[in-house]
Scaffold this motif. Structure first.
Motif, mmCIF file in Angstrom:
data_model
loop_
_atom_site.group_PDB
_atom_site.id
_atom_site.type_symbol
_atom_site.label_atom_id
_atom_site.label_comp_id
_atom_site.label_asym_id
_atom_site.label_seq_id
_atom_site.Cartn_x
_atom_site.Cartn_y
_atom_site.Cartn_z
ATOM 1 N N ILE A 1 21.437 -3.551 6.507
ATOM 2 C CA ILE A 1 21.125 -4.969 6.741
ATOM 3 C C ILE A 1 22.066 -5.833 5.915
ATOM 4 C CG2 ILE A 1 19.336 -6.751 6.573
ATOM 5 C CD1 ILE A 1 17.273 -4.395 6.676
ATOM 6 N N GLY A 2 22.753 -6.739 6.594
ATOM 7 C CA GLY A 2 23.685 -7.645 5.925
ATOM 8 C C GLY A 2 22.954 -8.575 4.966
ATOM 9 N N ILE A 3 23.674 -9.011 3.944
ATOM 10 C CA ILE A 3 23.007 -9.779 2.888
ATOM 11 C C ILE A 3 22.687 -11.221 3.292
ATOM 12 C CG2 ILE A 3 23.834 -8.375 0.954
ATOM 13 C CD1 ILE A 3 25.450 -11.705 1.674
ATOM 14 N N ALA A 4 23.236 -11.681 4.413
ATOM 15 C CA ALA A 4 22.928 -13.053 4.844
ATOM 16 C C ALA A 4 21.910 -13.083 5.974
ATOM 17 C CB ALA A 4 24.206 -13.768 5.269
ATOM 18 N N VAL A 5 21.394 -11.905 6.345
ATOM 19 C CA VAL A 5 20.411 -11.883 7.434
ATOM 20 C C VAL A 5 19.130 -12.571 6.962
ATOM 21 C CG1 VAL A 5 18.960 -10.412 8.883
ATOM 22 C CG2 VAL A 5 21.336 -9.748 8.398
ATOM 23 N N PRO A 6 18.750 -13.664 7.611
ATOM 24 C CA PRO A 6 17.529 -14.340 7.169
ATOM 25 C C PRO A 6 16.283 -13.662 7.706
ATOM 26 C CG PRO A 6 18.521 -15.572 8.967
ATOM 27 C CD PRO A 6 19.419 -14.386 8.707
ATOM 28 N N GLY A 7 15.167 -13.978 7.101
ATOM 29 C CA GLY A 7 13.898 -13.374 7.493
ATOM 30 C C GLY A 7 13.619 -13.518 8.979
ATOM 31 N N ALA A 8 13.951 -14.686 9.536
ATOM 32 C CA ALA A 8 13.680 -14.910 10.960
ATOM 33 C C ALA A 8 14.426 -13.900 11.819
ATOM 34 C CB ALA A 8 14.074 -16.336 11.348
ATOM 35 N N ALA A 9 15.662 -13.520 11.400
ATOM 36 C CA ALA A 9 16.446 -12.558 12.180
ATOM 37 C C ALA A 9 15.878 -11.147 12.033
ATOM 38 C CB ALA A 9 17.904 -12.602 11.737
ATOM 39 N N LEU A 10 15.350 -10.830 10.865
ATOM 40 C CA LEU A 10 14.689 -9.531 10.695
ATOM 41 C C LEU A 10 13.518 -9.424 11.668
ATOM 42 C CD1 LEU A 10 14.276 -8.880 6.847
ATOM 43 C CD2 LEU A 10 16.008 -7.927 8.379
ATOM 44 N N GLY A 11 12.735 -10.477 11.694
ATOM 45 C CA GLY A 11 11.534 -10.478 12.528
ATOM 46 C C GLY A 11 11.855 -10.434 14.009
ATOM 47 N N ALA A 12 13.059 -10.867 14.370
ATOM 48 C CA ALA A 12 13.445 -10.893 15.783
ATOM 49 C C ALA A 12 14.095 -9.578 16.208
ATOM 50 C CB ALA A 12 14.406 -12.060 16.030
ATOM 51 N N HIS A 13 14.288 -8.651 15.277
ATOM 52 C CA HIS A 13 15.012 -7.415 15.579
ATOM 53 C C HIS A 13 14.019 -6.308 15.940
ATOM 54 C CE1 HIS A 13 17.632 -3.930 15.139
ATOM 55 N NE2 HIS A 13 18.656 -4.769 15.193
ATOM 56 N N ALA A 14 13.973 -5.980 17.223
ATOM 57 C CA ALA A 14 12.924 -5.071 17.713
ATOM 58 C C ALA A 14 13.001 -3.694 17.050
ATOM 59 C CB ALA A 14 13.033 -4.929 19.235
ATOM 60 N N GLY A 15 14.193 -3.175 16.910
ATOM 61 C CA GLY A 15 14.334 -1.824 16.357
ATOM 62 C C GLY A 15 13.857 -1.749 14.920
ATOM 63 N N LEU A 16 14.239 -2.739 14.141
ATOM 64 C CA LEU A 16 13.845 -2.757 12.731
ATOM 65 C C LEU A 16 12.328 -2.947 12.595
ATOM 66 C CD1 LEU A 16 15.328 -2.612 9.998
ATOM 67 C CD2 LEU A 16 15.255 -5.103 9.964
ATOM 68 N N CYS A 17 11.786 -3.847 13.426
ATOM 69 C CA CYS A 17 10.343 -4.106 13.368
ATOM 70 C C CYS A 17 9.548 -2.853 13.755
ATOM 71 C CB CYS A 17 9.960 -5.247 14.305
ATOM 72 S SG CYS A 17 10.537 -6.843 13.748
ATOM 73 N N LYS A 18 10.109 -2.060 14.673
ATOM 74 C CA LYS A 18 9.413 -0.847 15.087
ATOM 75 C C LYS A 18 9.427 0.180 13.952
ATOM 76 C CE LYS A 18 9.566 2.722 18.700
ATOM 77 N NZ LYS A 18 10.026 3.843 17.847
ATOM 78 N N ASP A 19 10.580 0.321 13.303
ATOM 79 C CA ASP A 19 10.697 1.333 12.252
ATOM 80 C C ASP A 19 10.009 0.914 10.956
ATOM 81 O OD1 ASP A 19 12.075 3.034 13.852
ATOM 82 O OD2 ASP A 19 13.932 3.032 12.664
ATOM 83 N N TRP A 20 10.266 -0.307 10.520
ATOM 84 C CA TRP A 20 9.816 -0.726 9.187
ATOM 85 C C TRP A 20 9.043 -2.049 9.238
ATOM 86 C CZ3 TRP A 20 9.935 2.796 5.543
ATOM 87 C CH2 TRP A 20 10.892 3.838 5.621
ATOM 88 N N PRO A 21 7.919 -2.051 9.937
ATOM 89 C CA PRO A 21 7.167 -3.321 10.043
ATOM 90 C C PRO A 21 6.719 -3.863 8.680
ATOM 91 C CG PRO A 21 5.838 -1.456 10.813
ATOM 92 C CD PRO A 21 7.250 -0.946 10.647
ATOM 93 N N GLY A 22 6.459 -2.991 7.746
ATOM 94 C CA GLY A 22 6.012 -3.453 6.421
ATOM 95 C C GLY A 22 7.119 -4.169 5.669
ATOM 96 N N VAL A 23 8.341 -3.660 5.801
ATOM 97 C CA VAL A 23 9.471 -4.323 5.156
ATOM 98 C C VAL A 23 9.675 -5.702 5.771
ATOM 99 C CG1 VAL A 23 11.976 -4.250 4.858
ATOM 100 C CG2 VAL A 23 10.614 -2.167 4.520
#
Lengths: 160, 288, 744, 80
Positions: B68-90
């Motif tokens: 994960i790039g250091i400028a990725v904001p929280g909103a972009a994390l939440g919009a990323h389906a793959g990441l949300c599927k793997d690490w919803p707690g993060v």
């Protein structure tokens, strides 16, 4: 302290200003461009009165440096009505008496517009959580939430 | 104040290493700008990292983890389906930081480097076993997230070093994570207590677990005893009680304007239990 | 007014768009910080980091050497010899010999940019001798507390009281001891509330200009610009009429913008900088540290009750600190505490206590919420102990017109019983409650206020009307004034423009405070319109050649009446106005008064909460506000006042508080930690507007602004008790406090 | 004579009387009469008080009062 030349687009218009790197985008909008619709209520990102969009993302302009806006697209309350035609949110805010003092209103409208662009049919809970960073001390939020829900219905083409 | 916008992390590290006075890196800026405006921290050099290519990217690593790039904001994390599927707690930990507006800017790296014991995204990263990639004058190195904070406002990064990416391990099967925090309001507060649980199941039984607590000690805590309390169980009532007791016992909090020590100790156990339940359900296939 | 006359109303009671709505949804409305002037300088203020410290030396050499710095002021730049409240205001604006609280201004600087001003402020060196401090009200009233301002006590304080008691009040009636003897249940409990802030989202801001000739201009966000003028000119020693003050749009006030904090500094800096205008905008932390929060209170209440719920006697002893100046609203708190109850015997004792905190200002029904928290909590506790319904107990004791108020005089027309009955009938009371859920009820009271009022109205050449008022519009006032004016003139709402005008354009007006603006400016606008109607009838009569007395005003037109009825067609306002230049000149109306008959307002709130038994966190499930508005001119904005007041009360009850450290410094001076309710904290807030018309107003208006903040404090405490069995007697009822109470 | 109801802590200045009779036809005469009869009340009255006549706060010093009115002296009322 040398200033930096910034070229940016605000509500579709290209503008330029010289910014001290310590100045926020909010300072630059208000004091350099005369766009005082965005308000400073806290300066710490806790009240949302300075909400703008930056390349389409909702942000607090008090937490963005003016120099960071270089080359970006900024959207402010002054651009919510297009060509003198009010956005349905603006109409519904007046109709529902969703403002009292009106100081938080620009930020709430910018934030609510960003919500409806990504979620045209929000629940009351979704509206409340999306707007949790926009403090209003006058209304108790009731009429604000109703106005946003009604504007969403309007935009979806449903009767309220 | 000098404003720099380097185009590589190596340049950023070089500028930082050469700087004489107060230096700050700018990613999301949601902490740095607050400190700057209040006069608490007046940097001589401000190094904006967002012009570095790749800082807005979320990419799957070769082993199936995430970078994960250091400028990725929280909103972009939440919009990323793959990441949300793997690490919803993060993701949910990061999404609790500030408002929708702050989510448009605030980053994992910034939340970590601010060094607050109450940082909402950090327990989830620690429970996940995440690492950071650090670029410095001497090259790059890797460090577990758990070892980054060394005290309130202090990190293990040395002069000239900058976090250049956050790396999450592969999630694997039958696993889930969750983060919960306690705040007096529903939003817009700093955690009084935060608890993250990551676990993996073998059938209905917990095979592996990591439990991390925030805001209950000078730094984030990885509580081995709390994990042990639930490993080998199906998260039955007695396991839950043991988890809560272990979590509470690990706390070393202070009384402050946000909460009392006694309250934090008590509620740490409650949050750990509730987070464990969500993580367990997610591991069994419940959607986030 | 008679009920049948009210039925004839066309506009009053409708919900048109507010006239300032368009400017406010487009960002065009200009607030305190939104105006700039040619040659303008920016100001910054140096503030004491100590709760109590002697100022030994202020060295501004380095600041003045900075490029762009144009002026530095300290107390030495202000006149000496002020006394009384003027001295308090001056002292609070800028510390003299001693800094009295964390955040107290000690110097100010003006420079060519905000950044330079802030840097210069950091370069001003102040040497302090730190003195012992006290911030808690119970500590401050101790005999051995650090004496904050020896000699500050007024004549009301008997000899021998502790050093920080500056005002003392005692009042009541009846035989209290006999009343307690007569009761079946006597209970006495102690309560505490922490200081809260109005929390308006707009920080204080002004743009001041003052020349060496003593003439000045000020643009400022304020609830009352004549107050600003009087206070600024008193503090600076200049003539009132030489300062013209223009109110900006105001971003909330709730009482906190009825006085001065930093406004004279911009004028003093301007004068020193050769008359250049100076903009001064507070940061949020300056607002929280150095404007006027409410008082904190420590209260003992004792009540005697019969088995049937009737109250036999009451006693209240309240101690309040309102900062390092005498002004805690302990008297108001006592007046309101038992106001809803018929009290055969009652005794009130109040202490106004100094502490090292900022000078408190008014906050929405100042004092009333604290008093209600104590009394309404205890009434609830006793009702439950006696197995009685809390609404029925209130109905049994409720004051009605003609009853003697607990504070002495008799009540005029009031609507408490109507509010209680409406609450009882509301569907929210039938909503089922689950585990850990509970329902709480409480009532609240505010007197309302008349105040100096001056209104002008002028008819334009086309028959439209403009109204000039001097009470800033915070929450829809212009809409209400336009409705009442249009109703009276018989013209469309859209044909009236209401302007909030500067100090040069009207006689003195008190601020928009005390729930007075719709009542008093509205009354003034109606009277001014009636005056103009009289003149227009006269003009029509002259045209027709009949007596003016034989002309009546119907639906926006003069028409012949009595024996002349039907002789001439009605002459519309537009026709009369179009000829005004040749029929006697401009047509206008004026009204100046201090109106009486304000009409007190009672309200009843019902709240349902759920308490998380493992964390102590309280969630508001349902909220109902019932309040007597007399007559709702624009019901949407009446509802808005109810909802906003309730939300502020909910914040006060649950999470808002000033937290001072051992060092006497404010620990939570930002919105992150000063926790006002956010949108996701609240449900919809249901409202019922009760209308018991106020005979003192032409349309029956009672002020509605303040009462709504009062009941939430006890209503939520009562609901938490109903949900958990835990009785919370110390606000705010934070999760930590509730959890501790659950475990006790 | 108008009967003026005082708050009870003022009885320190009125020889213990809670209700005092003042010869007055206006609010101003009430206040002046109180100070004349009980000089200890002067600083309290100068500090600002409200005179409540039959339940209504009197609008000014010239508001008339008559013996049949119920008159209360209260601390100055204000609002937020």
């Amino acid at each position: 302290m040398s200033k930096i030349h910034v070229t940016t687009t605000v509500n579709g218009d290209e503008v330029e200003f010289l910014a001290d790197p310590r100045e926020t985008l909010l300072d630059c909008l208000r004091d350099k461009l005369g766009m005082t619709g965005s308000k400073e209520g806290c300066g710490t990102g806790d009240c949302g009165a300075c909400s703008v969009t930056l390349d389409g993302t909702l942000v607090c302009s008090c937490l963005v440096l003016g120099v960071e806006a270089d080359g970006k697209q900024v959207g402010t309350i002054e651009g919510v009505a297009e060509g003198g035609v009010l956005h349905p949110l603006q109409k519904k805010f007046i109709e529902h008496a969703a403002l009292q003092c009106g100081f938080c209103t620009p930020g709430i409208l910018v934030a609510a517009k960003a919500l409806l662009e990504q979620n045209p049919n929000p629940t009351e809970t979704e509206v409340r959580y999306w707007l949790a960073g926009n403090l209003c001390r006058c209304t108790g939020y009731d009429k604000i939430v109703r106005a946003v829900m009604d504007a969403a219905a309007d935009l979806r083409g449903e009767a309220a | 104040m000098r404003y720099h916008s380097p185009s590589t992390f190596e340049d950023a590290a070089r500028i930082a290493a050469a700087a004489q006075g107060v230096t700050r890196f700018l990613a999301g800026g949601t902490d740095v700008l607050v400190q700057l405006r209040s006069g608490h921290v007046l940097p001589d050099d401000l190094i904006d990292l967002k012009k570095i290519p790749g800082t807005y990217d979320i990419a799957q690593t070769e082993d199936g983890g995430w970078r994960i790039g250091i400028a990725v904001p929280g909103a972009a994390l939440g919009a990323h389906a793959g990441l949300c599927k793997d690490w919803p707690g993060v993701v949910e930990g990061m999404e609790l930081v500030g408002s929708t507006q702050v989510q448009g800017r605030a980053t994992l790296a910034g939340n970590l480097c601010n060094g607050s014991p109450a940082a909402d995204s950090v327990p989830g990263l620690v429970a996940a076993g995440a690492t950071v990639e650090i670029t410095g004058p001497e090259g790059t190195r890797s460090l577990p997230v758990a070892e980054v904070p060394v005290g309130p406002g202090k990190t293990a990064l040395t002069a000239g070093e900058v976090i250049s990416a956050i790396v999450l391990p592969p999630r694997g099967d039958k696993a889930g994570d969750a983060y919960l925090r306690f705040i007096p309001r529903t939003e817009m507060d700093i955690a009084v207590v935060g608890a993250a649980v990551s676990l993996r199941l073998d059938g209905d039984t917990i095979a592996e677990a990591r439990v991390a607590l925030g805001a209950v000690a000078p730094t984030v805590l990885l509580v081995a005893e709390a994990a042990e309390a639930i490993v080998g169980t199906t998260l039955d009532d007695s396991a839950m009680d043991a988890l809560a007791a272990a979590a509470s016992a690990a706390c070393n909090p202070i009384d402050d304007k946000r909460g009392t020590a006694a309250f934090r100790i008590e509620v740490a156990g409650v949050m750990a239990k509730r987070a464990a339940r969500i993580a367990y359900d997610r591991a069994k296939g419940a959607s986030a | 007014m008679p009920k049948d006359e009210l039925k004839e109303l066309h506009l009053v009671g409708t919900r048109p768009d507010r006239p300032d709505g368009l400017d406010k949804v487009t960002g065009r409305a200009r607030y305190g910080a939104d105006i700039s002037a040619p040659g303008m300088l920016w100001a910054a203020v140096v503030r004491s980091p100590h709760a109590h410290a002697r100022i030994l030396k202020i060295d501004s050499t380095k600041a003045e050497a900075l490029d762009g710095v144009k002026a530095v002021v300290t107390r030495a730049d202000f006149p000496t010899g002020l006394t009384g409240e003027d001295w308090n205001l001056q002292e609070n604006t800028m510390a003299g010999e001693v800094a009295l609280y964390d955040g107290h201004a000690v110097a100010a600087v003006a420079a060519t940019s905000a950044l330079i001003a802030q840097e210069a402020a950091r370069l001003i060196e102040v040497d302090y001798e730190v003195l012992p401090h006290v911030t808690d009200v119970d500590d401050a009233i101790k005999p051995d507390a650090p004496a904050i301002r020896p000699g500050a006590a007024d004549a009301s304080v008997p000899e021998g009281m502790p050093p920080n008691v500056v005002r003392y009040i005692e009042f009541g009636h009846g035989d209290v001891a006999a009343g307690f003897d007569d009761a079946d249940l006597v209970m006495e409990k102690s309560y505490k509330t922490e200081a809260t802030h109005q929390g308006y989202i707009e920080p204080h801001a002004c743009l001041g200009q003052l020349g060496e000739d003593g003439r000045g201009e000020m643009w400022v966000c304020t609830q009352g610009h004549w107050f600003i003028r009087r206070m600024c000119t008193a503090v600076l020693g200049i003539e009132a009429a030489q300062l013209r003050v223009t109110p900006s749009e105001i971003g909330g006030g709730f009482g906190g913008k009825t006085t001065i904090f930093m406004e004279p500094l911009s004028l003093a800096l301007s004068r020193k900088a050769g008359g250049r205008p100076v903009k001064l905008v507070m940061s949020r932390s300056e607002v929280l540290r150095a404007t006027g929060p409410t008082a904190s209170a420590s209260m003992d209440v004792k009540i005697g009750m019969k088995k049937d719920g009737s109250i036999t006697a009451g006693r209240a002893e309240f101690r309040m600190q309102g900062g390092a100046f005498p002004d805690a609203p302990v008297d108001m708190a006592l007046y309101c505490a038992f106001a809803g109850y018929k009290m055969p015997a009652v005794e009130h004792i109040g202490y106004d206590v100094l502490a090292n905190r900022p000078k408190c200002a008014a906050y929405r029904a100042p004092g009333s919420p604290m008093g209600a928290f104590a009394v309404e909590s205890l009434v609830d506790e006793m009702s439950r102990d006696l197995g009685l319904d809390p609404i029925d107990v209130r109905l049994k004791n409720a004051v009605v017109e003609g009853d003697r108020a607990s504070y002495g005089p008799k009540f005029g027309s009031i609507g408490l019983v109507e509010c209680l009955e409406a609450a009882k009938a509301h569907p929210n009371l039938q909503a089922p409650l689950g585990p850990n859920q509970g329902r709480g009820v409480a009532c609240g009271y505010w007197f309302n206020h008349g105040g100096e009022t001056s209104v002008s109205m002028a008819i334009s050449e086309d028959g439209t009307a403009q109204v000039s008022i001097g009470t800033p519009d915070i929450g829809g006032l212009r809409a209400s004034i336009a409705l009442m004016t249009a109703e009276t003139l018989g013209i469309p709402y859209e044909d009236v423009r209401v302007n909030v005008v500067e100090t040069g354009a009207l006689g003195v007006n008190e601020p928009t405070h005390g729930s007075r603006a719709t009542f008093a400016s509205g009354l003034g606008a109606v009277e001014a319109a009636r005056q103009a109607i009289g003149e227009m009838c006269k003009r029509a009569a002259n045209e027709w050649g009949i007596d003016a007395e034989a002309v009546e005003w119907v639906d926006g037109a003069a028409q012949p009446a009595g024996p002349n009825a039907g002789k001439f067609p009605p002459m519309t306002i537009a026709e009369i106005a179009g000829k005004m230049g040749s029929t006697g000149g401009p047509i206008s109306g004026h009204h100046e008064s201090v109106p009486e008959g304000v009409g007190a307002s009672f309200g009843t709130h019902v709240v349902d909460v759920e308490v998380d038994p493992e964390t102590g966190r309280t969630t508001i499930l349902r909220y109902l506000v019932v309040q007597d508005a007399g007559r709702a001119i624009h019901p949407s904005y009446v509802e808005g006042q109810y909802q906003g007041g309730a939300a502020q009360g909910i914040g006060w009850a649950l999470n808002e508080e000033y937290v001072y450290g051992e060092d006497g410094r404010l620990q939570n001076p930002i919105f992150l930690d000063y926790r006002v309710p956010v949108a996701s904290d609240l449900p919809m807030i249901d409202t019922v507007i009760v209308e018991v018309p106020n005979p003192g107003h032409p349309y029956g208006v009672r002020g509605v602004g303040e009462t709504g903040i009062t009941p939430p404090l006890p209503a939520i405490a009562n609901a938490i008790h109903a949900a958990t069995g835990a009785r919370m007697r110390h606000l705010p009822m934070t999760p930590a406090k509730v959890l501790a109470a659950l475990k006790a | 004579m108008v009967a003026v109801n005082l708050w009870s802590s003022l009885t320190r200045f009125t020889d213990g009387a809670r209700v005092v009779e003042i010869e007055a036809t206006t609010v101003a005469e009430v206040l002046n009469g109180l100070v004349t009869a009980y000089p200890g009340l002067a600083p309290i009255i100068e500090g600002g008080v409200s005179v409540v006549i039959d339940g209504d706060v009197a609008s000014g010093r010239h508001t008339p009062v008559a013996p049949e009115n119920e008159v209360f002296l209260m601390q100055r009322l204000k609002g937020g």
